[in-house]
Design an enzyme around this catalytic site. Structure first.
Site, mmCIF file in Angstrom:
data_model
loop_
_atom_site.group_PDB
_atom_site.id
_atom_site.type_symbol
_atom_site.label_atom_id
_atom_site.label_comp_id
_atom_site.label_asym_id
_atom_site.label_seq_id
_atom_site.Cartn_x
_atom_site.Cartn_y
_atom_site.Cartn_z
ATOM 1 N N ASP A 42 38.165 -52.455 25.019
ATOM 2 C CA ASP A 42 39.083 -51.399 25.447
ATOM 3 C C ASP A 42 39.258 -50.259 24.440
ATOM 4 O OD1 ASP A 42 39.435 -53.516 27.149
ATOM 5 O OD2 ASP A 42 41.605 -53.649 26.889
ATOM 6 N N SER A 99 45.245 -54.279 22.604
ATOM 7 C CA SER A 99 45.265 -52.872 22.999
ATOM 8 C C SER A 99 46.636 -52.222 22.851
ATOM 9 C CB SER A 99 44.787 -52.729 24.445
ATOM 10 O OG SER A 99 43.414 -53.045 24.542
ATOM 11 N N ASP A 165 49.481 -54.253 25.954
ATOM 12 C CA ASP A 165 48.907 -52.915 26.105
ATOM 13 C C ASP A 165 49.975 -51.830 26.232
ATOM 14 O OD1 ASP A 165 46.705 -54.570 26.269
ATOM 15 O OD2 ASP A 165 46.411 -54.270 28.415
#
Length: 441
Positions: A42, A99, A165
């Protein structure tokens, strides 16, 4: 009857890594960003500051397979050539570095700033250990070094299994589950929310990546167009809208503080269904080309348009541009463009426009790129029925796909949104990747 307009550009001089020995590797992309070695996934912490685009990404330094994650780091002044920097964030006692996002703290709201001429860059990420918790780190020297905040985690969690995230600082509301919006065929992750204007009005686009259930199989990124009042995102959209039809764009996120006010997006160019089976050797992980997102109205609905950043034009070599005028192709016709031009290249940009107003019944057009082993990749348009006009990318003949994965789909399709008589293609061909933009994005 169909007519063909062709503008052809060859690109020879650029490599994503900027490292000579990497450019010579068989499966090393030349135009797309790729990890020098080991594993990447990512995009993380995309932020612009003081003349540089900072691109962080998930990185496993131990092998070309997924493993404990760090944040790797690269910078660019033009979005097309990148310089790799040392790893920015590494695992610690709280867990791996998963992330997240990054912002420039111009107002020094964190109190981290020491030099009045250098604003802190603050990264927010998921610490993945016994649970998924949110932490921050900051840089006082333009992202060359990061210091983890001593009070981490800033958002503790011991309840939710999937809690990761971060793209924000404070939870104000929720969206998507009740009532249900879009696809719930997999975990929602890697969120992003963008303010975009259309006809002078502000709208907001919420993007989330979904771990399974895509139109062509595997993982994908979906989006919702709506309004945001400072606390709640609201959208009447319940159907699934894809960032793109292709299999290989996941975890797409945008740059914060983009200097031209654009929404510039980069995604991980693979699919969760087969990302660890790609036969690239000592590295696995490349990214999509940077793209600009805009809104457009199609049949009364706001949809995203996706196009290459204008900086991509810097890669073109004027002496290798070959503009053509109108060409007429008869039914079952064939035109060998390479033979006419006398060129062979792995790096090609093509702009085409077809007049398809005369197509009836089952008919199709295709543009194919063929190597000396007669392996080929084709893109095109199937005009089978008025209600089923499909765009396709066919990689069935590029090699032994079954040797990669049963999930590595050979022929991918997507519905054409615009139904007029002229269809346009922009194709960018790299050594191991192809991107297709249809009808102006």
């Amino acid at each position: 009857m169909k007519q063909l307009f062709l503008f052809l550009t060859l690109i020879f001089s650029i490599a994503a890594s900027g490292v000579q020995e990497c450019r010579e590797e068989k499966f090393r992309p030349q135009l797309h960003f790729s990890v020098p070695e080991n594993w990447a996934n990512d995009p993380n912490g995309l932020v612009y500051y003081d003349g540089e685009y900072h691109f962080h990404y998930q990185y496993h330094p131990g092998s070309p397979n997924s493993g404990p994650k760090s944040w790797a780091h690269a910078v660019s002044t033009n979005l097309v050539t990148w310089t790799h920097l040392p790893v920015a964030l590494e695992p610690d006692h709280l867990g791996d570095i998963w992330s997240g996002s990054a912002v420039v703290d111009f107002e020094n709201t964190t109190g981290f700033q020491q030099d009045p001429d250098v604003a802190p860059i603050v990264a927010m990420f998921t610490h993945a250990g016994s649970s998924q918790q949110q932490s921050i780190a900051y840089s006082l020297n333009k992202a060359r070094d990061y210091v983890k905040y001593e009070g981490n985690p800033v958002i503790p969690n011991n309840i939710h299994r999937d809690f990761r995230d971060p793209k924000s600082w404070e939870q104000m509301s929720e969206f998507g589950a009740d009532p249900p919006h879009g696809s719930h065929s997999g975990v929602w992750e890697c969120p992003d929310m963008l303010e975009m204007k259309y006809n002078g009005f502000s709208y907001w686009v919420l993007m989330v990546s979904v771990s399974g259930g895509a139109h062509n199989g595997g993982s994908f990124t979906q989006y919702f167009v709506g309004l945001f009042n400072g606390r709640e995102f609201q959208s009447s959209q319940v159907e699934t809208k894809f960032i793109e039809w292709g299999e290989d764009n996941y975890a797409s996120v945008s740059f914060s503080n983009e200097p031209k006010g654009r929404q510039v997006l980069i995604g991980w160019m693979t699919n969760l269904a087969y990302c660890e089976q790609l036969p690239t050797g000592h590295f696995r992980g490349e990214m999509t080309l940077p793209r600009v997102l805009t809104l457009d109205n199609v049949a009364g609905h706001l949809v995203l348009k996706t196009n290459l950043v204008e900086e991509f034009a810097n890669l073109r070599i004027p002496s290798q541009e070959h503009p053509f005028g109108m060409r007429r192709i008869e039914p079952n016709g064939y035109w060998n463009v390479s033979e006419e031009l006398g060129f062979k290249s792995q790096l090609v940009e093509v702009d085409l426009a077809f007049n398809i107003a005369g197509m009836k019944g089952y008919s199709a057009l295709a543009i194919c790129f063929v190597n000396r082993l007669r392996q080929e990749i084709c893109v095109g348009y199937d005009h089978e029925r008025p209600e089923n006009h499909e765009i396709f990318v066919n990689r069935e003949l590029t090699g032994d796909l079954r040797g990669i994965s049963d999930n590595f789909v050979g022929r991918q399709t997507g519905g054409r949104v615009i139904k007029d008589g002229i269809i346009t293609f922009k194709i960018v061909l790299d050594t191991t990747a192809l991107e297709l933009y249809v009808d102006g994005g």
